[in-house]
Design an enzyme around this catalytic site. Structure first.
Site, PDB file in Angstrom:
ATOM      1  N   PRO A   1     -51.558  10.628  31.497  1.00 47.49           N
ATOM      2  CA  PRO A   1     -50.156  10.802  31.673  1.00 47.49           C
ATOM      3  C   PRO A   1     -49.429   9.757  30.406  1.00 47.49           C
ATOM      4  CG  PRO A   1     -51.073   9.376  33.521  1.00 47.49           C
ATOM      5  CD  PRO A   1     -52.108   9.785  32.829  1.00 47.49           C
ATOM      6  N   GLU A   2     -48.142  10.074  30.371  1.00 45.76           N
ATOM      7  CA  GLU A   2     -47.526   9.254  29.445  1.00 45.76           C
ATOM      8  C   GLU A   2     -47.516   7.567  29.916  1.00 45.76           C
ATOM      9  OE1 GLU A   2     -45.294   8.270  25.894  1.00 45.76           O
ATOM     10  OE2 GLU A   2     -46.721   9.704  26.460  1.00 45.76           O
ATOM     11  N   ALA A   3     -47.604   7.720  31.177  1.00 44.22           N
ATOM     12  CA  ALA A   3     -47.523   6.084  31.954  1.00 44.22           C
ATOM     13  C   ALA A   3     -47.905   6.300  33.254  1.00 44.22           C
ATOM     14  CB  ALA A   3     -46.416   5.512  31.747  1.00 44.22           C
TER      15      ALA A   3
END
Length: 323
Positions: free
Chosen positions: A167-169
């Site tokens: 995921p992005e974060a």
């Protein structure tokens, strides 16, 4: 006064009465703009002062402190000191270990530590490995251990998704570890940072797990992101089936695939001894007397490269990149 305009009456007013009859002329709009600009400036300064991150908007600063020193043939002592001082500060204030034993780099916001690590921050594992040789106070081993721990954490962020892409974060709070808990952090846009760290860790340790992790990421990319016209990002890596965003980021070709393909490229260096070291993170060629690390790489490691090239599917995925 105007006899031909029977319906018009002209009234002469005292000077400076316009502001009374038309309130907007007394400076309300101008004053609002002044206060708006002042507030925007205040928020910008607050964000700079109180948001500290090794990820977006901060990553290149730390990375190029190190590279400035390396590109000076390790003669830029000021750049070296700035880099290692920064690493010490990052370790003191931002690096934490979860209850499950995962090391992560948090963010500092408004005086509080936010236990979130961005995909961009995963480049730091490779940076720590690249800067380990030359670390002060005999901390080379410690820097390599830290790099390995960051690589493991970022790998976990991939394996804990349904699509095996990160995921992005991802967060470390509320009983979760290395998982995105907010919908606006669950997307994947073909970022390179995790594979970048795998590449550096494989280069410096020759541990085959990093090569395997890179291969797994490449397989997931092929399975879920490949489309007729190229590769697409994914809106939710935790979904059972990929929901594509129909965007291929420019850095995917310039960096993500470049890091994957750098393994066979390094094999060519080991065999032929090109007098240049290509830094895959940025389009630049750094002249060196010999490729870094070639002297200590034995024949068995070169054979490991050949084994990688013979893995099922490699020839189909990277036909033009295999030497």
């Amino acid at each position: 006064m105007l006899p031909h305009l029977a319906n018009v009456h002209v009234e002469f007013l005292p000077p400076n009465w316009t502001a009374v009859l038309q309130p907007l002329d007394i400076g309300i709009i101008r004053t609002l703009k002044v206060y708006y600009h002042k507030e925007m400036l205040r928020k910008i300064l607050v964000s700079i002062t109180y948001h500290v991150s090794v990820g977006g908007l901060g990553d290149s600063f730390y990375e190029y402190l190190l590279k400035a020193w390396l590109m000076s043939d390790k003669k830029d002592e000021e750049g070296k000191k700035m880099y290692y001082d920064s690493i010490q500060a990052i370790e003191t204030h931002l690096i934490r270990k979860s209850s499950g034993g995962l090391t992560y780099i948090a963010e500092w916001k408004g005086g509080l530590l936010e236990h979130k690590m961005g995909h961009l921050t995963c480049f730091a594992g490779g940076m720590f490995a690249l800067g380990a040789d030359g670390a002060p106070d005999d901390k080379t081993g410690h820097q390599m251990e830290l790099a390995a721990e960051i690589a493991r954490t970022c790998h976990e962020s991939y394996t804990r998704t349904n699509l095996k892409l990160g995921p992005e974060a991802f967060r470390f709070d509320g009983g979760v570890e290395a998982i995105a808990t907010r919908q606006n952090e669950k997307y994947f846009i073909l970022r390179p940072e995790v594979i970048e760290t795998y590449m550096y860790m494989w280069r410096y340790t020759h541990d085959p797990k990093y090569r395997q992790w890179g291969w797994e990421a490449l397989q997931a990319l092929e399975q879920h992101c490949r489309v007729e016209g190229g590769y697409s990002g994914i809106r939710d890596v935790y979904a059972s089936h990929p929901n594509l965003d129909d965007v291929q980021q420019s850095f995917f070709l310039a960096e993500t695939l470049n890091f994957v393909s750098f393994l066979p490229t390094l094999a060519r260096l080991l065999e032929g001894g090109s007098p240049f070291y290509y830094d895959p993170d940025e389009p630049q060629v750094l002249p060196l007397t010999s490729p870094p690390g070639v002297a200590e790489v034995s024949g068995k490691h070169l054979e490991a490269f050949r084994v990688f090239l013979e893995l099922p599917g490699v020839a189909e995925v990277l036909p033009s990149r295999i030497p």
